[in-house]
Design an enzyme around this catalytic site. Structure first.
Site, PDB file in Angstrom:
ATOM      1  N   GLY A  18       0.827  -1.210   0.000  1.00  0.00           N
ATOM      2  CA  GLY A  18       0.000   0.000   0.000  1.00  0.00           C
ATOM      3  C   GLY A  18       0.855   1.251   0.000  1.00  0.00           C
ATOM      4  CB  SER A  20       0.831   4.180  -4.395  1.00  0.00           C
ATOM      5  OG  SER A  20      -0.315   3.343  -4.369  1.00  0.00           O
ATOM      6  N   GLY A  21      -0.481   4.839  -1.208  1.00  0.00           N
ATOM      7  CA  GLY A  21      -1.621   5.467  -0.554  1.00  0.00           C
ATOM      8  C   GLY A  21      -1.209   6.581   0.392  1.00  0.00           C
ATOM      9  CE1 TYR A 148     -10.292  -1.630   5.748  1.00  0.00           C
ATOM     10  CE2 TYR A 148     -11.072  -0.474   7.710  1.00  0.00           C
ATOM     11  CZ  TYR A 148     -10.098  -0.694   6.748  1.00  0.00           C
ATOM     12  OH  TYR A 148      -8.923   0.019   6.802  1.00  0.00           O
ATOM     13  CE  LYS A 152      -7.084  -2.449   7.785  1.00  0.00           C
ATOM     14  NZ  LYS A 152      -5.685  -2.540   7.304  1.00  0.00           N
ATOM     15  CB  THR A 176      -7.494   8.276  15.495  1.00  0.00           C
ATOM     16  OG1 THR A 176      -6.545   9.328  15.696  1.00  0.00           O
ATOM     17  CG2 THR A 176      -7.436   7.327  16.678  1.00  0.00           C
TER      18      THR A 176
END
Length: 326
Positions: A18, A20-21, A148, A152, A176
């Protein structure tokens, strides 16, 4: 390939899924521009173009190619509140697969440490505040994105099992409400701050008013992505626990959506009207998290003031409008 007995003397080769996020780009910034990378280290930032982590064969190929000693696992299938409500099954199955593929492949290839990224939406819906790391599994998460959230939560369960059965030091962080450059600014399914920035910028260009979904009353702790990037690198190098750690601004820094929209309006110099559409649901009114554990390790860490971080993000968004995810 015989490994030297003492892996710890070798420079790390860090694979960031991940990459490129929002969070990946922040870590990359810290690594490249703030001395986050030590001599001899190699940092590899993956994007979804490098392979599909839902597929075990592609995941293995990526690990074979890069042979990481350490992994920062950020990749996930995500969407905004309303998309999650519609497609819980999809978010559950794809995220379970991604996480299992990454953790199991890391184990099989003798990766010495994995830091995965959880989300504050995994916290129990019915709970006392502030929430701390010991309370993650005390009751079901909020209904809106339970698929989701459960996927997680399983990372934490799996981390404990890898430690118990194999002595693996795989851990997780819980940020957060992260925001910053390279976020998804899509008005329909982006996160709240970034969607508001896009909305407000659009209204300014078109000379219209801004309509905020909901009452503006929900309160959140917003954490700037660059602060989070610095902290994740600290976790990778220094944090020894398997139990997760909340990486967040303090309880005293919680602000309402309304206050934040005012800050965004002023950062973008928007002077039009702001309306709140109370017909649309608010989601959770608050999910205050305690950063006491982080503070016990890093009492002197300074978070970027919200106003300043919002201004930097708004400036980035305007300058990169054509390339940003909108």
């Amino acid at each position: 390939r015989k490994l030297p007995n003492d892996m710890s003397k070798m420079p790390m080769r860090v694979l960031v899924t991940g990459g490129s996020g929002l969070v990946g780009k922040a870590i990359e910034h810290v690594v490249k521009n703030e001395g986050g990378k030590l001599e001899g280290e190699e940092w590899i930032f993956l994007s979804s173009k490098d392979g599909d982590l839902v597929d075990i064969a592609q995941t293995r190929a990526i690990f074979e190619k890069h042979r990481p000693t350490h992994v920062i696992h950020l990749a996930a299938k995500v969407g905004g509140l309303y998309l999650h409500m519609k497609e819980n099954l999809y978010f559950l199955r794809d995220n379970l697969r991604i996480n299992d593929n990454v953790l199991q492949t890391a184990h099989e290839m003798d990766v010495s440490k994995v830091v995965s990224c959880l989300s504050s939406c995994i916290f129990p819906d019915k709970t006392e505040y502030p929430i701390d790391e010991s309370m993650i599994h005390n009751g079901p998460p909020h209904d809106s994105n339970y698929g989701y959230s459960h996927a997680k939560r399983m990372i934490d369960v799996q981390n404990r099992a890898y430690f118990q059965q194999h002595g693996r030091r795989y851990t997780a962080v819980i940020p957060t409400n992260v925001f910053g450059p390279y976020d998804n600014f899509n008005i329909e399914n982006g996160h709240v701050l970034s969607a508001l920035m896009n909305k407000t910028y659009k209204a300014k260009k078109e000379g219209t008013s801004v309509t905020v979904c909901g009452s503006g009353n929900p309160r959140r702790q917003f954490t700037f992505s660059l602060d989070l990037g610095r902290l994740i690198i600290w976790v990778l190098r220094e944090y020894k626990e398997i139990d997760p750690i909340i990486l967040s601004v303090g309880e005293e820094d919680e602000v309402s959506i309304k206050e934040v929209e005012d800050m965004i309006a002023s950062a973008l110099e928007f002077t039009g009207e702001i309306h709140f559409d109370t017909m649309l649901g608010d989601g959770q009114l608050k999910k205050t998290a305690s950063n006491a554990k982080l503070r016990s390790y890093l009492p002197d860490f300074t978070f970027t003031p919200l106003k300043e971080a919002l201004k930097m993000t708004c400036d980035w968004f305007v300058a990169n409008y054509d390339a940003a995810r909108t």
